[in-house]
Design a protein around this motif. Structure first.
Motif, short mmCIF file in Angstrom:
data_model
loop_
_atom_site.label_atom_id
_atom_site.label_comp_id
_atom_site.label_asym_id
_atom_site.label_seq_id
_atom_site.Cartn_x
_atom_site.Cartn_y
_atom_site.Cartn_z
N ALA A 78 2.30 1.60 -5.25
CA ALA A 78 1.47 1.06 -4.16
C ALA A 78 2.31 0.90 -2.89
O ALA A 78 3.43 0.36 -2.94
CB ALA A 78 0.86 -0.27 -4.57
N THR A 79 1.78 1.37 -1.77
CA THR A 79 2.51 1.25 -0.50
C THR A 79 2.11 -0.03 0.26
O THR A 79 2.67 -0.35 1.30
CB THR A 79 2.23 2.46 0.42
N GLU A 80 1.09 -0.72 -0.26
CA GLU A 80 0.70 -2.02 0.32
C GLU A 80 -0.08 -2.78 -0.75
O GLU A 80 -0.50 -2.18 -1.75
CB GLU A 80 -0.16 -1.84 1.58
N ASP A 81 -0.28 -4.08 -0.54
CA ASP A 81 -1.11 -4.84 -1.48
C ASP A 81 -2.50 -4.23 -1.45
O ASP A 81 -3.03 -3.92 -0.38
CB ASP A 81 -1.20 -6.31 -1.05
N CYS A 82 -3.10 -4.06 -2.61
CA CYS A 82 -4.45 -3.45 -2.63
C CYS A 82 -5.18 -3.88 -3.90
O CYS A 82 -4.66 -4.72 -4.67
CB CYS A 82 -4.35 -1.93 -2.55
N LEU A 98 -6.09 7.97 -7.24
CA LEU A 98 -5.64 9.28 -6.77
C LEU A 98 -6.35 9.75 -5.50
O LEU A 98 -6.00 10.81 -4.96
CB LEU A 98 -5.82 10.33 -7.88
N SER A 99 -7.28 8.95 -5.00
CA SER A 99 -8.07 9.43 -3.86
C SER A 99 -7.16 9.56 -2.62
O SER A 99 -6.18 8.83 -2.48
CB SER A 99 -9.26 8.52 -3.61
N PRO A 100 -7.50 10.50 -1.73
CA PRO A 100 -6.61 10.77 -0.58
C PRO A 100 -6.30 9.55 0.27
O PRO A 100 -5.23 9.44 0.85
CB PRO A 100 -7.38 11.81 0.24
N LYS A 101 -7.27 8.60 0.33
CA LYS A 101 -7.06 7.45 1.23
C LYS A 101 -6.40 6.27 0.54
O LYS A 101 -6.06 5.28 1.18
CB LYS A 101 -8.41 7.02 1.82
N ALA A 102 -6.20 6.35 -0.76
CA ALA A 102 -5.65 5.18 -1.49
C ALA A 102 -4.20 4.93 -1.08
O ALA A 102 -3.45 5.88 -0.83
CB ALA A 102 -5.73 5.45 -2.99
N PRO A 103 -3.82 3.66 -0.98
CA PRO A 103 -2.47 3.36 -0.50
C PRO A 103 -1.42 3.50 -1.60
O PRO A 103 -0.81 2.52 -2.04
CB PRO A 103 -2.60 1.90 -0.03
#
Ligand code: HEM
Length: 392
Positions: free
Chosen positions: A285-289, A54-59
């Motif tokens: 997810a908006t990208e692999d992470c 949930l962090s602001p920078k997470a994709p």
């Protein structure tokens, strides 16, 4: 063995607390195959994994939907239009418009409504030998607050509060031929009329402010009123019911609150942690992470179990205990990151008023039946909590 964590039956007993404890201790990330939810999804449970998602920078995005049932292939059609399922600049626009109506600044106006509502709740409780808090008490306060925020005229309020109680599980007997879903549709129909009225006669309320901005269609105004309606009702009523459950399960808590009113604010936080009515939130997810060592592929859904993270013993010693003065208490009951609950100040205000009046009037809460949990993977809440009150 694979487990379908979307299965609502898993959440009808206390066994879920052991299940979460095991997952957290083994630092698990669990993949559930397509089943009750149409596509598979990852689940995370620990405080650190949930915070990471949930962090602001997470994709991750909320725009496909924020609860089980939605994902990249089955998107929520309110995505990108309703506050809680919008990201980026549109989310900021909506937050700036809606935020002031839910902020702490509204406290002075709301205080007298809340005091009166809680007073009536207590009078009603006093008049009954035993009460089902989940039906008769929990829904009342949040419905009144949402009416206030949306600017529902006083003369129409009682009807709307009753409809809201029925729509969100309170089962008003006067609507016995109506299903809760129909009651919700009736409320939306009412909002539609309210919007038409506010177009002609604006007032100092949220509906008028959303219309005046000029960027929202009538449908967008309706969708966002619905967000406040659901956000304000679905969760808060279970926290209120859960507060009674905590007083029942941990005798002496009301006395402690009465002796030290300074404990009230911390107890409000503990109610939100211990009850955790928002059981999960979902992201795509908006990208692999990678989350806590687990690879997540672009487009996959991840469910962050807030109710599990709030019982993570690394953050909360004796996590199943209700500790009125628990400090620190970095619970995730209101979520975290960009979508952190916009109504948190109002929810706190409601709980604070309830806790302080109850501590003044009551000595304890005694069980008069078995606690019945809702059959839901989304709302950790009560379908029944029958109690009687030991008055001072
Ligand atoms: C968002 C929980 C009370 C309005 C949220 C979220 C959670 C939450 C977990 C984050 C959703 C996400 O991350 O996708 C709770 C709990 C409450 C409560 C546990 C009571 C104990 C309220 C009240 C209101 C409200 C009283 C309004 C009257 C909202 C709104 C959002 C939200 C508008 C969307 C914020 C955004 O997306 O930026 N709430 N809520 N909530 N809540 Fe609450």
């Amino acid at each position: 063995m694979t487990i379908d964590l979307a299965n609502p039956d898993l959440y009808t007993t206390d066994a879920r607390f052991d299940m979460w404890q095991e997952y957290i201790r083994s630092d698990a990330k669990v993949w559930s195959e397509p089943g009750i939810s149409p596509s598979g999804f990852w689940s995370v449970f620990s405080h650190s994994d949930v915070s990471a998602v949930l962090s602001p920078k997470a994709p991750f995005t909320s725009e496909y939907g924020m609860m089980l049932g939605f994902d990249a292939e089955h998107p929520d059609n309110s995505g990108g239009r309703m506050l809680v399922v919008s990201d980026g600049s549109w989310h900021s626009v909506l937050k700036r418009l809606i935020g002031p109506f839910l902020s702490r600044l509204r406290a002075p106006e709301l205080q007298s409504v809340l005091q009166q509502e809680v007073k009536e709740i207590i009078e009603r409780l006093r008049s009954e030998d035993s009460t089902d808090i989940a039906l008769g008490v929990g829904p009342r306060l949040p419905a009144a607050v949402v009416c206030e925020v949306l600017g529902v005229p006083l003369s129409e309020r009682e009807q709307l509060i009753e409809l809201t109680n029925h729509a969100f599980g309170g089962e008003e007997s006067s609507f016995d031929k109506m299903t809760p879903a129909v009651a919700h549709a009736e409320i939306l129909f009412y909002f539609h009329e309210l919007i038409e009225r506010r177009q002609k006669e604006p007032g100092p309320d949220l509906v008028s402010a959303l219309l005046a901005d000029g960027r929202l269609s009538t449908e967008d105004v309706l969708i966002n009123c619905d967000n406040v309606l659901i956000g304000g009702n679905e969760t808060t009523r279970h926290s209120i019911t859960g507060a009674f459950h905590a007083f029942q399960a941990f005798p002496g808590t009301l006395d402690a609150l009465r002796c030290d009113p300074a404990l009230t604010d911390r107890s409000v936080e503990e109610v939100v942690r211990w009850t955790s009515p928002a059981a999960h939130v979902l992201r795509v997810a908006t990208e692999d992470c990678e989350i806590g060592g687990q690879e997540i592929r672009e487009g996959q859904a991840v469910v962050a179990w807030l109710s599990a993270a709030n019982r993570d013993e690394r953050l909360f010693p004796e996590p199943h205990h209700f500790v009125p003065g628990r400090t620190p208490n970095r619970h995730l009951g209101f979520g975290t990151g960009p979508h952190h609950c916009l109504g948190a100040a109002l929810a706190r205000l409601e709980l604070r008023e309830l806790l302080s009046q109850l501590a003044t009037e009551a000595r304890g809460v005694e069980p008069r039946g078995t606690v019945r949990w809702m059959r839901s993977n989304l709302v950790q809440g009560y379908s029944s909590l029958q109690v009687s009150i030991d008055w001072r």
